[in-house]
Design an enzyme around this catalytic site. Structure first.
Site, PDB file in Angstrom:
ATOM      1  N   ASP A  39      28.684  54.923  21.060  1.00 55.31           N
ATOM      2  CA  ASP A  39      27.591  55.001  22.036  1.00 55.31           C
ATOM      3  C   ASP A  39      27.217  53.627  22.596  1.00 55.31           C
ATOM      4  OD1 ASP A  39      27.518  57.724  21.754  1.00 55.31           O
ATOM      5  OD2 ASP A  39      25.826  57.753  20.373  1.00 55.31           O
TER       6      ASP A  39
ATOM      7  N   ARG B  88      31.793  57.728  30.976  1.00 56.79           N
ATOM      8  CA  ARG B  88      31.228  56.386  30.765  1.00 56.79           C
ATOM      9  C   ARG B  88      32.225  55.263  31.032  1.00 56.79           C
ATOM     10  NH1 ARG B  88      27.179  57.515  25.614  1.00 56.79           N
ATOM     11  NH2 ARG B  88      25.469  58.279  26.922  1.00 56.79           N
TER      12      ARG B  88
ATOM     13  N   GLY C 175      23.825  67.030  24.219  1.00 60.65           N
ATOM     14  CA  GLY C 175      25.049  67.600  23.657  1.00 60.65           C
ATOM     15  C   GLY C 175      24.920  67.866  22.166  1.00 60.65           C
TER      16      GLY C 175
HETATM   17  C1  S3P Z   1      26.299  62.280  17.817  1.00 57.02           C
HETATM   18  C2  S3P Z   1      27.647  62.106  17.760  1.00 57.02           C
HETATM   19  C3  S3P Z   1      28.417  61.378  18.773  1.00 57.02           C
HETATM   20  C4  S3P Z   1      27.519  60.528  19.661  1.00 57.02           C
HETATM   21  C5  S3P Z   1      26.297  61.267  20.111  1.00 57.02           C
HETATM   22  C6  S3P Z   1      25.478  61.725  18.911  1.00 57.02           C
HETATM   23  C7  S3P Z   1      25.624  63.037  16.743  1.00 57.02           C
HETATM   24  O1  S3P Z   1      29.122  62.294  19.586  1.00 57.02           O
HETATM   25  O2  S3P Z   1      28.233  60.072  20.787  1.00 57.02           O
HETATM   26  O3  S3P Z   1      25.484  60.429  20.921  1.00 57.02           O
HETATM   27  O4  S3P Z   1      24.391  62.951  16.600  1.00 57.02           O
HETATM   28  O5  S3P Z   1      26.339  63.730  15.986  1.00 57.02           O
HETATM   29  P1  S3P Z   1      30.557  62.894  19.145  1.00 57.02           P
HETATM   30  O6  S3P Z   1      30.381  63.522  17.837  1.00 57.02           O
HETATM   31  O7  S3P Z   1      30.907  63.904  20.198  1.00 57.02           O
HETATM   32  O8  S3P Z   1      31.479  61.712  19.153  1.00 57.02           O
END
Ligand code: S3P
Length: 422
Positions: A298, A329, A91
């Site tokens: 996380d 989750r 993501g």
């Molecule tokens: C991340 C931000 C978080 C985290 C993901 C990594 C990042 O997500 O849960 O594992 O590297 O910016 P969100 O920004 O959607 O909360």
């Protein structure tokens, strides 16, 4: 298996480089005005996906293990890719790259695996559209495959994000590099600030300077978790990132009665790190909510896992974001723990885990649904449950922590069932 039969975990080890910082080092390195030497880069599939996307847009990246030489092409140097850009399970790759693509005057298609294709992208498409990105195609307006076209220059915006999310914040900040004027993002609670720190280190526009990636606290947390589950354990994890926007898990452990000693602090490119020493202690239940939930986001499935053997209930609240991670989750963690015989109540924004250090567990059945952190939690439960646990989807662990099983074995963990855990 009885607690007394378990071999305590002992030893010192390292974990792969921080995944969040790794993505940013590759992306900002690619936009720099020369060669950026990155060391300590994680070898997980998510960081590899980011590397492959940049290579597909003409960036030369020489990899040697955990070192990378990123031949930055500057803000104007990315080229249109030949085919679709595959973000795999990541993501962060998709959302942050959308910020960069907003500033590219060409059309791109972004795809991901089944899990990523179910994750909402409207949250980044909305502010980026306001800045000038055109969304040509998105399934149901929010899901990948996405077809987008950027433009140059973008319009600077002041964005009030409704969600505390570093991915949203970073996507807008990266687009801001291609905008005229100042881009501002405000968020309801402070999310991880690695993009801010790296931009402060490299400057705007980014200049070529070396980046050292610290060990990933989100991976180290699982080894710490193993040491807290297995009595008598005492392990040290060297060189772990301790950026305060990421250390919610350490605060939760404190509240549960397990203090983690920090040794040999240092700082590189604005990111603090140190060695973490964790010794087994009996745990007590706690409540996690508000900003702490953001700072431990996380690690919350792992908090729930440790809560299973704590004295008394643990309540996790203000964590509805867990429902849109690599899997839902909240549902997955509850199902995983229940399969081992641990009672869990699900709430829309979290869960309550009814902990009991004396409870007799049973062998579990875990379907990780392509979610690396659920697979790792299930593996930890298998360390303290009777033999026979089966974990499906364990291969997802490679997205963040390919050496997870080897690391556990290196500190003396006996992974029950051998192949069962794969
Ligand atoms: C991340 C931000 C978080 C985290 C993901 C990594 C990042 O997500 O849960 O594992 O590297 O910016 P969100 O920004 O959607 O909360």
């Amino acid at each position: 298996m009885q607690a007394g039969e378990m071999t305590p975990l002992r030893g010192e080890l390292r974990v792969p480089g921080d995944k969040s910082i790794g993505h940013r080092s590759l992306m900002l390195g690619a936009l720099a005005d020369g060669i950026v030497e990155v060391s300590g880069l994680g070898t997980g599939e998510d960081n590899r996906a980011t590397q492959a996307l940049l290579e597909a847009m003409g960036v030369r990246i020489e990899r040697s293990g955990t070192d990378a030489r990123v031949h930055g092409v500057g803000l104007d140097g990315l080229r249109p890719p030949e085919g679709a850009l595959d973000c795999g399970n990541s993501g962060t790759t998709m959302r942050l790259m959308l910020g960069i693509l907003a500033g590219q005057p060409f059309e791109v298609t972004l795809i991901g695996d089944a899990s990523l294709s179910r994750r909402p992208m409207r949250r980044v498409l909305d502010p980026l559209t306001r800045m000038g990105l055109t969304v040509l195609d998105a399934r149901e307006g929010t899901f990948a495959p996405l077809r987008v076209r950027g433009r140059r220059p973008l319009s600077a915006i002041a964005y009030d994000s409704p969600i505390a999310s570093a991915q949203i914040k970073s996507a807008v900040m990266l687009a801001g590099l291609f905008a005229e004027g100042e881009t501002v993002v405000r968020e309801p609670a402070p999310s991880r600030d690695h993009t801010e720190r790296m931009l402060a280190w490299l400057g705007r526009p980014p200049r070529a300077r070396p980046i050292r990636v610290p060990g990933d606290l989100s991976s180290a947390a699982f080894l710490m978790g193993a040491a807290l589950l297995v009595p008598g354990s005492d392990i040290t994890i060297a060189g772990v990132g301790t950026n305060p926007t990421r250390t919610g898990f350490l605060d939760v452990l404190d509240a549960m009665g397990a203090s983690v000693e920090r040794r040999a602090p240092r700082e590189d490119n604005g990111e603090p790190s140190c060695d973490l020493v964790v010794r087994h202690r009996p745990l007590r239940g706690t409540t996690v909510g508000g900003e702490l939930s953001v700072r431990a986001i996380d690690e919350l499935p792992l908090v729930a896992t440790l809560a299973a053997i704590a004295e008394g209930p643990t309540r996790i609240r203000d964590a509805e974001e867990l429902r849109v991670k690599e899997s839902d989750r909240i549902a997955r963690t509850a199902q995983m723990l229940r399969s081992f015989g641990v009672p869990v109540d699900e709430h829309p924004d979290g869960m309550t885990i009814h902990g009991d250090p004396e409870r007799a567990l049973r062998a579990g059945r875990v379907d990780a649904h392509g979610d690396h952190r659920i697979a790792m939690c299930g593996t930890l439960m298998a360390l303290i449950a009777p033999p026979g646990t089966r974990i499906e989807g364990g291969e997802s662990i490679a997205s963040s922590f390919p050496s997870f099983h080897a690391s556990l074995e290196a500190v003396g963990a006996r992974l029950p069932g051998g192949g069962d855990l794969e």
